[in-house]
Design an enzyme around this catalytic site. Sequence first.
Site, mmCIF file in Angstrom:
data_model
loop_
_atom_site.group_PDB
_atom_site.id
_atom_site.type_symbol
_atom_site.label_atom_id
_atom_site.label_comp_id
_atom_site.label_asym_id
_atom_site.label_seq_id
_atom_site.Cartn_x
_atom_site.Cartn_y
_atom_site.Cartn_z
ATOM 1 N N GLY A 56 48.781 32.822 129.709
ATOM 2 C CA GLY A 56 48.509 34.112 129.063
ATOM 3 C C GLY A 56 47.073 34.327 128.643
ATOM 4 N N GLU A 111 43.732 31.360 122.673
ATOM 5 C CA GLU A 111 45.148 31.708 122.826
ATOM 6 C C GLU A 111 45.289 33.216 122.998
ATOM 7 O OE1 GLU A 111 47.961 31.293 123.753
ATOM 8 O OE2 GLU A 111 49.226 30.243 122.313
ATOM 9 N N ASP A 115 52.537 34.881 117.756
ATOM 10 C CA ASP A 115 53.725 35.648 117.374
ATOM 11 C C ASP A 115 54.376 34.898 116.206
ATOM 12 O OD1 ASP A 115 55.928 37.308 117.369
ATOM 13 O OD2 ASP A 115 56.706 36.686 119.300
ATOM 14 N N LYS A 143 50.366 39.122 115.959
ATOM 15 C CA LYS A 143 51.469 40.053 115.676
ATOM 16 C C LYS A 143 51.681 40.123 114.170
ATOM 17 C CE LYS A 143 53.592 40.569 119.956
ATOM 18 N NZ LYS A 143 54.859 40.092 120.519
ATOM 19 N N PHE A 164 56.840 43.842 121.837
ATOM 20 C CA PHE A 164 56.492 43.000 122.976
ATOM 21 C C PHE A 164 55.468 43.739 123.841
ATOM 22 C CE2 PHE A 164 56.971 40.689 126.923
ATOM 23 C CZ PHE A 164 57.013 39.395 126.451
HETATM 24 P P1 IMP Z 1 54.843 32.037 119.303
HETATM 25 O O1 IMP Z 1 55.111 30.564 119.485
HETATM 26 O O2 IMP Z 1 56.076 32.771 118.844
HETATM 27 O O3 IMP Z 1 53.653 32.327 118.423
HETATM 28 O O4 IMP Z 1 54.582 32.624 120.723
HETATM 29 C C1 IMP Z 1 53.391 32.463 121.371
HETATM 30 C C2 IMP Z 1 53.526 32.614 122.869
HETATM 31 O O5 IMP Z 1 54.590 33.478 123.229
HETATM 32 C C3 IMP Z 1 52.281 33.265 123.391
HETATM 33 O O6 IMP Z 1 51.315 32.309 123.748
HETATM 34 C C4 IMP Z 1 52.773 34.068 124.569
HETATM 35 O O7 IMP Z 1 52.765 33.282 125.733
HETATM 36 C C5 IMP Z 1 54.197 34.413 124.211
HETATM 37 N N1 IMP Z 1 54.286 35.776 123.647
HETATM 38 C C6 IMP Z 1 54.477 36.130 122.351
HETATM 39 N N2 IMP Z 1 54.506 37.459 122.197
HETATM 40 C C7 IMP Z 1 54.316 37.976 123.445
HETATM 41 C C8 IMP Z 1 54.250 39.329 123.948
HETATM 42 O O8 IMP Z 1 54.330 40.342 123.229
HETATM 43 N N3 IMP Z 1 54.038 39.440 125.289
HETATM 44 C C9 IMP Z 1 53.921 38.375 126.128
HETATM 45 N N4 IMP Z 1 53.979 37.104 125.681
HETATM 46 C C10 IMP Z 1 54.182 36.903 124.362
HETATM 47 MG MG MG Z 2 50.912 31.963 125.949
#
Ligand code: IMP
Ligand code: MG
Length: 189
Positions: A56, A111, A115, A143, A164
Site C-alpha cells: 500500500g 506506511e 486504521d 483514520k 474505506f
Molecule cells: P490497521 O492494522 O487496522 O491499522 O490497518 C492497517 C493496514 O490496513 C494498512 O496498512 C492498509 O494496508 C490496510 N487498510 C486500512 N484501511 C484501509 C483502507 O481504507 N483502504 C485500503 N487499505 C486499508
Molecule cells: Mg498496508
Amino acid sequence: MDRHSPDDFTAAWAKNVLGDVVVSAKEVHDRVHELGQEITKDYATNPPLLVCVLKGAVNFMADLMRSIELPVEIDFMAVSSYGAATKTSGVVRIVKDLDVDLLDRDVLIVEDVVDSGLTLNYLRQYLGARNPASLEVCALLLKEGEQRVAQSLKYVGFSIPSDFVVGYGLDVNQRYRNLDAIYTYVGDV
Ligand code: IMP
Ligand code: MG
C-alpha cells in the site's frame, strides 16, 4: 480542503466503484512534497533508512523519497493484516522481511494508512527489537477515531474519516492502487 465530484478526475474504468474524492491528486502531491521537506530538515545530520510497508505504501514511498534531499537508503517489508476483507483481522503476518541490518540506523517506517493501529504496533515492536538508533513513522493517512492502540506518529499526511478508501497505493482485492487520487470505495467487496 476541496471536495471534487469523482466525475472530474476519475478514470472511466474505475468510476462505478468510486465514491467521493477524499484527497485529490494535487493535494497528495503537495503534501508529500511538504513531508519530504520536513524530513530533509529533521534528518539533515543523519539520513534515514526508509522502510516501505508493501504494497500500500509503494506510491507514497516513490514520491516521498524523491522529495527528500538527503542520501537516504530504502528497504521494503510486506505484512498482511487484512486478507481480502475491508476490516482488520488483528492478525499481522510478515510476508517479506528487510534485507538490511537496523543496528544503530535511524529508521523511518513509511506506511500508507493507520486504521486500528495494530499493524504499526506490531511492526514497531518487531523492528524496535533490532536496536535501531531511532524508529519513527511517516503515515500518509490516519483514520480519525479508529485507533485501538495509541500511536505516536512523527509525520502524518492527512487525517481522514474512517470510510474505506482506495487509490494512490490503497487497494481493495489488489485493485485501484494505480489511481492518483484517494477515493471512498462504494463497490462490492
Ligand atoms: P490497521 O492494522 O487496522 O491499522 O490497518 C492497517 C493496514 O490496513 C494498512 O496498512 C492498509 O494496508 C490496510 N487498510 C486500512 N484501511 C484501509 C483502507 O481504507 N483502504 C485500503 N487499505 C486499508
Ligand atoms: Mg498496508
